[in-house]
Design an enzyme around this catalytic site. Sequence first.
Site, short mmCIF file in Angstrom:
data_model
loop_
_atom_site.label_atom_id
_atom_site.label_comp_id
_atom_site.label_asym_id
_atom_site.label_seq_id
_atom_site.Cartn_x
_atom_site.Cartn_y
_atom_site.Cartn_z
CB SER A 1 0.14 -2.80 -5.02
OG SER A 1 -0.34 -3.25 -6.28
CE1 TYR B 1 -0.78 2.37 -6.01
CE2 TYR B 1 -0.60 0.46 -7.45
CZ TYR B 1 -1.01 1.03 -6.27
OH TYR B 1 -1.67 0.26 -5.33
#
Length: 277
Positions: A135, A148
């Site tokens: 990401s 995350y």
Amino acid sequence: MAEQSTIIITGCSSGIGAYCARALKRDGWRVFATVRRPEDLAALEADGLEALLMDYTKPDTITALVETVTQRTGGRIDALFNNGAYGQPGAVEDLSTDVLRQQFETNVFGWHELTRQVIPVMRTNSRGRIVNCSSILGLLPYRYRGAYTASKFALEGLTVTLRMELQGSGIEVSLIEPGPIDSRFTANALAKIHEHIDLEGSAHAEEYKRQLARLDGNGPINRRKLGPDAVYHVLRHALTSARPKPHYLVTTPAKQGAFLKRLLPAALFYRLMRRLD
Ligand SMILES: NC(=O)c1ccc[n+]([C@@H]2O[C@H](COP(=O)([O-])OP(=O)(O)OC[C@H]3O[C@@H](n4cnc5c(N)ncnc54)[C@H](OP(=O)(O)O)[C@@H]3O)[C@@H](O)[C@H]2O)c1
């Protein structure tokens, strides 16, 4: 006729995995698509995919997956796309160690274990492609996404190291770093924040109210979402190019963020990031 290339793709019940599994099948690959729940198998099978159960938090399901695929293909796995993951939102000080551990069990340790089990099969054939869906939050931080972000930073570290270690083996390793992509990711994150964070008892209670509105998909970044086809575009390059890249940034916000991080002094960069909703 040339033999079909085979790939394992994880997290195919929705979003990027669901799209890429079908797109690869359409493009002639033999696709082993994994889901966690038995009720998600049928939709994939209906589209001609070989759907299998695997949950990254359950090591026996990882072993069973690799055994089944190698049996069915006669010991051939050409590619692995680690994709299945989730985001646990919440301020760093509000994350229990157990919740942080759960985030890493899925997003890091499970991916590592599946990769470890696939590499010997690829080594036997002296070739393979491993693509990990990271990401933009694997490259830069974002408030209230500490768990995350940490999991994707860890994934980046493992993946670029693995890439160097496998050089010369015939196995190529790449990272995809998307910005906002249309999928069930935000809805799943919303469920996780309600499940694991004490929203009202937190020092961040007021901010959470704003963050929840953002998780509902109203923030400026979410308005610049692309479809999962944008990820497929670079996945194909990582799988088929003679020179797959180490990093594939996807979406304009992701490219801008990575560029600014390289360009700006750290303190200024973090001040800017602090202001992002
Ligand atoms: N969407 C974005 O904006 C975005 C941006 C950057 C990176 N990414 C990355 O893109 C990848 C795919 O996410 P997505 O956007 O397609 O989200 P998604 O629609 O929520 O799909 C996530 C998939 O991962 C699966 N999964 C969750 N926990 C798992 C576990 N323990 N074991 C195996 N599979 C598990 C989910 O299965 P269930 O249905 O069973 O929960 C689902 O199939 C993720 O790695 C994510 O970090 C997404």
